[in-house]
Design a protein around this motif. Structure first.
Motif, PDB file in Angstrom:
ATOM      1  N   GLY A 182      30.292  30.571  46.842  1.00 48.99           N
ATOM      2  CA  GLY A 182      31.484  31.077  46.164  1.00 48.99           C
ATOM      3  C   GLY A 182      31.469  30.795  44.678  1.00 48.99           C
ATOM      4  O   GLY A 182      31.832  31.650  43.860  1.00 48.99           O
ATOM      5  N   LEU A 183      31.023  29.591  44.308  1.00 46.76           N
ATOM      6  CA  LEU A 183      30.958  29.249  42.889  1.00 46.76           C
ATOM      7  C   LEU A 183      29.918  30.095  42.157  1.00 46.76           C
ATOM      8  O   LEU A 183      30.143  30.521  41.018  1.00 46.76           O
ATOM      9  N   ALA A 184      28.786  30.333  42.811  1.00 49.27           N
ATOM     10  CA  ALA A 184      27.745  31.160  42.182  1.00 49.27           C
ATOM     11  C   ALA A 184      28.260  32.576  41.939  1.00 49.27           C
ATOM     12  O   ALA A 184      28.060  33.153  40.855  1.00 49.27           O
ATOM     13  N   ILE A 185      28.938  33.137  42.941  1.00 44.36           N
ATOM     14  CA  ILE A 185      29.486  34.492  42.788  1.00 44.36           C
ATOM     15  C   ILE A 185      30.568  34.504  41.719  1.00 44.36           C
ATOM     16  O   ILE A 185      30.650  35.438  40.903  1.00 44.36           O
ATOM     17  N   ALA A 186      31.413  33.472  41.714  1.00 44.06           N
ATOM     18  CA  ALA A 186      32.473  33.388  40.702  1.00 44.06           C
ATOM     19  C   ALA A 186      31.880  33.345  39.295  1.00 44.06           C
ATOM     20  O   ALA A 186      32.392  33.992  38.374  1.00 44.06           O
ATOM     21  N   PHE A 187      30.782  32.592  39.133  1.00 44.10           N
ATOM     22  CA  PHE A 187      30.155  32.506  37.814  1.00 44.10           C
ATOM     23  C   PHE A 187      29.617  33.867  37.380  1.00 44.10           C
ATOM     24  O   PHE A 187      29.757  34.261  36.212  1.00 44.10           O
ATOM     25  N   VAL A 188      29.018  34.609  38.321  1.00 44.13           N
ATOM     26  CA  VAL A 188      28.502  35.946  37.996  1.00 44.13           C
ATOM     27  C   VAL A 188      29.643  36.864  37.563  1.00 44.13           C
ATOM     28  O   VAL A 188      29.547  37.593  36.559  1.00 44.13           O
ATOM     29  N   ILE A 189      30.763  36.829  38.311  1.00 39.53           N
ATOM     30  CA  ILE A 189      31.919  37.677  37.970  1.00 39.53           C
ATOM     31  C   ILE A 189      32.475  37.301  36.596  1.00 39.53           C
ATOM     32  O   ILE A 189      32.808  38.176  35.778  1.00 39.53           O
ATOM     33  N   LEU A 190      32.565  36.004  36.334  1.00 36.02           N
ATOM     34  CA  LEU A 190      33.077  35.562  35.034  1.00 36.02           C
ATOM     35  C   LEU A 190      32.123  35.923  33.900  1.00 36.02           C
ATOM     36  O   LEU A 190      32.564  36.249  32.787  1.00 36.02           O
ATOM     37  N   MET A 191      30.823  35.881  34.167  1.00 35.91           N
ATOM     38  CA  MET A 191      29.863  36.293  33.141  1.00 35.91           C
ATOM     39  C   MET A 191      30.001  37.784  32.841  1.00 35.91           C
ATOM     40  O   MET A 191      29.928  38.213  31.682  1.00 35.91           O
ATOM     41  N   ILE A 192      30.206  38.583  33.878  1.00 39.33           N
ATOM     42  CA  ILE A 192      30.409  40.020  33.665  1.00 39.33           C
ATOM     43  C   ILE A 192      31.708  40.255  32.899  1.00 39.33           C
ATOM     44  O   ILE A 192      31.799  41.123  32.025  1.00 39.33           O
ATOM     45  N   THR A 193      32.734  39.465  33.234  1.00 37.13           N
ATOM     46  CA  THR A 193      34.036  39.635  32.593  1.00 37.13           C
ATOM     47  C   THR A 193      34.016  39.187  31.134  1.00 37.13           C
ATOM     48  O   THR A 193      34.520  39.888  30.246  1.00 37.13           O
ATOM     49  N   PHE A 194      33.443  38.003  30.875  1.00 36.87           N
ATOM     50  CA  PHE A 194      33.507  37.421  29.535  1.00 36.87           C
ATOM     51  C   PHE A 194      32.232  37.601  28.723  1.00 36.87           C
ATOM     52  O   PHE A 194      32.288  37.639  27.493  1.00 36.87           O
ATOM     53  N   VAL A 630      54.594  50.555  32.190  1.00 35.23           N
ATOM     54  CA  VAL A 630      53.756  50.388  33.381  1.00 35.23           C
ATOM     55  C   VAL A 630      52.299  50.636  33.024  1.00 35.23           C
ATOM     56  O   VAL A 630      51.402  49.860  33.393  1.00 35.23           O
ATOM     57  N   GLN A 631      52.045  51.711  32.291  1.00 32.30           N
ATOM     58  CA  GLN A 631      50.672  52.039  31.912  1.00 32.30           C
ATOM     59  C   GLN A 631      50.048  50.938  31.062  1.00 32.30           C
ATOM     60  O   GLN A 631      48.940  50.477  31.333  1.00 32.30           O
ATOM     61  N   ARG A 632      50.764  50.502  30.038  1.00 32.32           N
ATOM     62  CA  ARG A 632      50.191  49.504  29.134  1.00 32.32           C
ATOM     63  C   ARG A 632      50.108  48.124  29.796  1.00 32.32           C
ATOM     64  O   ARG A 632      49.142  47.376  29.578  1.00 32.32           O
ATOM     65  N   GLY A 633      51.096  47.782  30.598  1.00 31.72           N
ATOM     66  CA  GLY A 633      51.067  46.491  31.290  1.00 31.72           C
ATOM     67  C   GLY A 633      49.897  46.388  32.258  1.00 31.72           C
ATOM     68  O   GLY A 633      49.202  45.369  32.306  1.00 31.72           O
ATOM     69  N   VAL A 634      49.674  47.447  33.025  1.00 28.49           N
ATOM     70  CA  VAL A 634      48.533  47.460  33.946  1.00 28.49           C
ATOM     71  C   VAL A 634      47.223  47.481  33.163  1.00 28.49           C
ATOM     72  O   VAL A 634      46.241  46.838  33.550  1.00 28.49           O
ATOM     73  N   ALA A 635      47.201  48.212  32.054  1.00 29.59           N
ATOM     74  CA  ALA A 635      45.997  48.252  31.221  1.00 29.59           C
ATOM     75  C   ALA A 635      45.627  46.856  30.725  1.00 29.59           C
ATOM     76  O   ALA A 635      44.453  46.480  30.698  1.00 29.59           O
ATOM     77  N   HIS A 636      46.635  46.067  30.326  1.00 26.90           N
ATOM     78  CA  HIS A 636      46.387  44.719  29.839  1.00 26.90           C
ATOM     79  C   HIS A 636      45.935  43.776  30.958  1.00 26.90           C
ATOM     80  O   HIS A 636      45.136  42.863  30.722  1.00 26.90           O
ATOM     81  N   SER A 637      46.454  43.967  32.161  1.00 23.67           N
ATOM     82  CA  SER A 637      46.237  42.984  33.226  1.00 23.67           C
ATOM     83  C   SER A 637      45.183  43.385  34.254  1.00 23.67           C
ATOM     84  O   SER A 637      44.697  42.529  34.993  1.00 23.67           O
ATOM     85  N   ALA A 638      44.802  44.663  34.317  1.00 19.20           N
ATOM     86  CA  ALA A 638      43.935  45.139  35.399  1.00 19.20           C
ATOM     87  C   ALA A 638      42.595  44.419  35.419  1.00 19.20           C
ATOM     88  O   ALA A 638      42.117  44.000  36.490  1.00 19.20           O
ATOM     89  N   ARG A 639      41.974  44.265  34.254  1.00 21.79           N
ATOM     90  CA  ARG A 639      40.633  43.670  34.228  1.00 21.79           C
ATOM     91  C   ARG A 639      40.656  42.211  34.679  1.00 21.79           C
ATOM     92  O   ARG A 639      39.839  41.793  35.499  1.00 21.79           O
TER      93      ARG A 639
END
Length: 733
Positions: A182-194, A630-639
């Protein structure tokens, strides 16, 4: 609240060495205490006030030698024409059973050649070991002695397997593999995100420190209280997932601030004052839901809920204190992107575009789609979740038996051998405790009355002492079979007729009856728990968003995702659709799973509700356009919500790689609930509903505004205060 969080983060940022030292000292102290205490978890489920527990209490007071756990030893010859009755095999078995009588805590041993528990083919025999201590208190050294005594039997060519409430190897061994995956997958997701190592590693590091501190604390407490092994698993799941998620939400806002030109010392407190407020309310909702398990009145469930709540509390405290300190150490590194291909350049492009123009992101495109086609999206989402929920109407609750274990597990082998040779009922004997049965004739009369019931295979008086008779009743049906539960209820309902003129009072107990009582009480407690937790969360969310419709929408969405996740679990684990996929044996749904799911999925769904809706409310406060908000709030939070949900989903899925069927079912159910709630409900149905209702969603009466303080969950007042302070300082210059 936003001002308080701002000051806390500012202190942690400035005094980061002190904050880091305090947390490291807490972790080291917890480890030291845990190692010194020698605490261990176990899987003994008891509920005070039930008839099975009352029977156990009578045995403890009057027949202590028969009040403890029981082990069944299955002897089998599966090669050629060999039999357990062959002279060499018989001699080895009898010698081994004689040795067991000298093991501490063993109060009685039954020889199958004396009790005639030998199959008609002569290939299977059942030995019984009665312990003087309850299963949780039987020492591992004594169980190891049992296993050692059986080695000559195995050397003689006889297979030896174990079953019962306690047996060698019965304790669940917690593997580190799932959390590492789980930690390895989380790190991959965070690397893709950040796209930055510092940003990806920081939430994980904080979560690890929090989990170590919490689990070591739970281990220490286990030396004083009975704590189920599933408690540590649930605490570990939530500690990792919530710890990473809370860090992710704050860190995401912080990095946006940095990309917009702020310095780290300006950005960290501001990120905490804005995103941190949402984290606090989200965590409080999870904690309330978990602490709500105390109202059920079931000790092991109470401990499980409190252990998980402690894990989430520590995760929250780390997000509010240790994370700002670590961000102080990192400085601008969280905004420096790696040069790794497919990561750094892409993440930087997305991050800068999101900070400068949120309407250009994929999340904004999804939000525009949902708002434009809001009615068909809403109807389609409800229909899909409704279809997934259908299997939940056929749920069968129970506690795990040997039948649900993997095929290479000794309990499963013992269960199958016993079922084939004697019948499924021999895996789940009922113990009839007859009080005031003063004579052998009274015991015989009760036993004769019990034997007349159609689902009873055998009835055997075990012992009589101090006016107490103990009778072992073997049903024809297995321990998890609904017919066995019906038999237990029938015997209790016909108590007077069974007692007859003996003057005795009977109680139906034993492990099987105890499991049936646990399942029944859990089912009865479910509505009470749901009302309590939903009511408290409704009050909290109403206070956070200052409107009634948002909490109502949140609760209805949760009920949909909960029903769908439970339906998926029933289909996969109870109906057997996932038998080959997950390597499990179809069995009953674990009786405590629905109530644990209610607590955890409700808390986590409120997490995503707070994160998404707070951004929508922030936009609505600024521009007053409901659908645009709604559009802008979801845009800010979706990722960030997508990343958080995928991390939590991955951690839960990782626990399905264990062999324990209980942990697999818990992991699957949590993963399904999080996935459906985050992506179908919070990022799809919630925006669709808000786009339909529009500004009416934010209505609250005037008296509400007068008497209920505004917690400023979006941090707008904080931003205005900081802006005014900045203008004042410029004017002074």
């Amino acid at each position: 609240m936003s001002s308080y969080l701002y000051r806390i983060a500012h202190f942690a940022f400035r005094r980061r060495w002190l904050v880091l030292a305090v947390w490291l000292a807490a972790a080291i102290g917890a480890i030291t205490i845990a190692q010194a205490s020698g605490g261990k978890t176990n899987d003994v489920f008891t509920i005070p006030g039930t008839e099975a527990q009352n029977a156990a209490n009578v045995l403890t007071a009057k027949l202590p030698a028969f009040s403890g756990g029981q082990s069944t030893i299955v002897f089998a010859t599966t090669q050629g024409t060999a039999k357990v009755t062959d002279p060499a095999a018989k001699q080895a078995i009898e010698t081994a059973l004689t040795k067991l009588k000298s093991i501490p805590q063993v109060s009685a041993v039954s020889d199958p050649f004396q009790t005639h528990l030998i199959s008609s083919t002569g290939t299977v025999a059942l030995g019984q070991v009665q312990w003087s201590a309850i299963a949780a208190n039987v020492k591992d050294a004594n169980l190891n002695a049992v296993k050692a005594a059986m080695q000559p039997v195995q050397a003689a060519g006889v297979e030896v397997e174990y079953n019962g409430s306690v047996y060698p190897g019965w304790r669940t061994v917690i593997s580190e593999v799932p959390e590492l995956i789980g930690l390895a997958i989380a790190f991959v997701i965070l690397m893709i995100t950040f796209g930055a190592f510092a940003a990806a590693g920081m939430p994980i590091l904080g979560a690890i420190i929090g989990v170590i501190t919490t689990l070591m604390g739970i281990t220490a407490v286990a030396s004083l209280l009975t704590i189920a092994s599933a408690s540590t698993t649930v605490a570990l799941m939530l500690g990792l997932s919530c710890g990473i998620d809370y860090g992710l939400f704050i860190l995401s806002r912080h990095r946006t601030n940095l990309l917009n030109g702020m310095t780290p010392e300006e950005s960290v407190p501001l990120a905490m004052g804005t995103a941190g407020s949402s984290v606090v309310f989200a965590a409080l909702t999870v904690i309330i839901a978990l602490c709500g398990l105390t109202v059920v009145g079931i000790p092991f469930l109470t401990v499980m809920g409190l252990a998980a709540a402690a894990s989430v509390t520590v995760a929250l405290l780390i997000a509010l204190t240790l994370l700002p300190a670590m961000l102080g150490f990192a400085g601008m590194k969280v905004a420096k992107f790696t040069r790794l291909p497919l990561l750094g350049a892409r993440a930087e492009r997305v991050a800068r575009r999101s900070a400068a123009d949120p309407d250009s992101t994929a999340g904004a495109g999804w939000a525009r789609f949902v708002v434009r086609y809001r009615v068909p999206v809403l109807l389609g989402g409800i229909a899909m979740l409704g279809a997934l929920a259908i299997p939940a109407t056929h749920i069968h609750l129970g506690l795990p038996s040997g039948a649900s274990q993997p095929k290479d597990n000794t309990q499963r082998k013992a269960y199958d051998l016993t079922t084939q040779a004697f019948g499924a009922g021999f895996n789940g004997a009922l113990l009839i405790v007859a009080e005031n049965a003063g004579t052998p004739a009274a015991t015989a009369q009760i036993a004769s009355a019990l034997a007349k019931y159609p689902d009873v295979a055998t009835v055997t008086p075990v012992t009589a002492q101090d006016g107490i008779s103990l009778i072992r009743l073997i049903p024809k049906s297995g321990p998890s079979d609904p017919a066995t539960a019906s038999l237990v209820n029938t015997l209790r309902a016909d108590r007077t007729a069974i007692e007859g003129s003996t003057g005795a009072h009977i109680l139906v107990g034993g492990t099987t009856a105890s499991n049936i009582d646990v399942s029944a009480k859990l089912s009865a407690a479910l509505p009470i728990f749901l009302i309590t937790v939903v009511g408290l969360a409704f009050i909290l969310l109403t206070f956070a968003f200052r409107t009634i419709l948002v909490p109502l929408k949140s609760i209805l969405g949760f009920l949909l995702s909960m029903a769908a996740a439970l339906g998926a679990q029933v289909a996969m684990f109870q109906w057997g659709w996932g038998e080959r996929l997950f390597g499990i044996t179809p069995s009953e749904t674990i009786s405590f799973l629905p109530i644990i799911m209610l607590a955890i999925i409700f808390g986590l769904s409120s997490d995503y509700e707070v994160f998404v809706v707070s951004r929508i409310k922030e936009e609505y406060t600024k521009n007053g356009d409901a659908r645009r908000s709604v559009q802008r709030g979801v845009a800010h939070s979706a990722r960030v919500v997508t990343a958080a949900a995928l991390i939590m989903f991955s951690i839960f899925v990782a626990f399905m790689f264990t062999k324990d069927p209980t942990i697999k079912a818990i992991g699957f159910s949590f993963a399904a609930g999080v996935f459906l709630d985050a992506f179908v409900v919070r990022l799809t149905l919630v925006p669709a509903v808000m786009a339909i209702i529009q500004s009416k969603l934010w209505y609250h009466p005037d008296w509400f505004a007068r008497y209920v303080p505004d917690p400023d969950i979006e941090g707008l007042r904080l931003e205005h205060k900081l802006a005014e302070a900045e203008l004042a300082s410029v004017g002074e210059r």
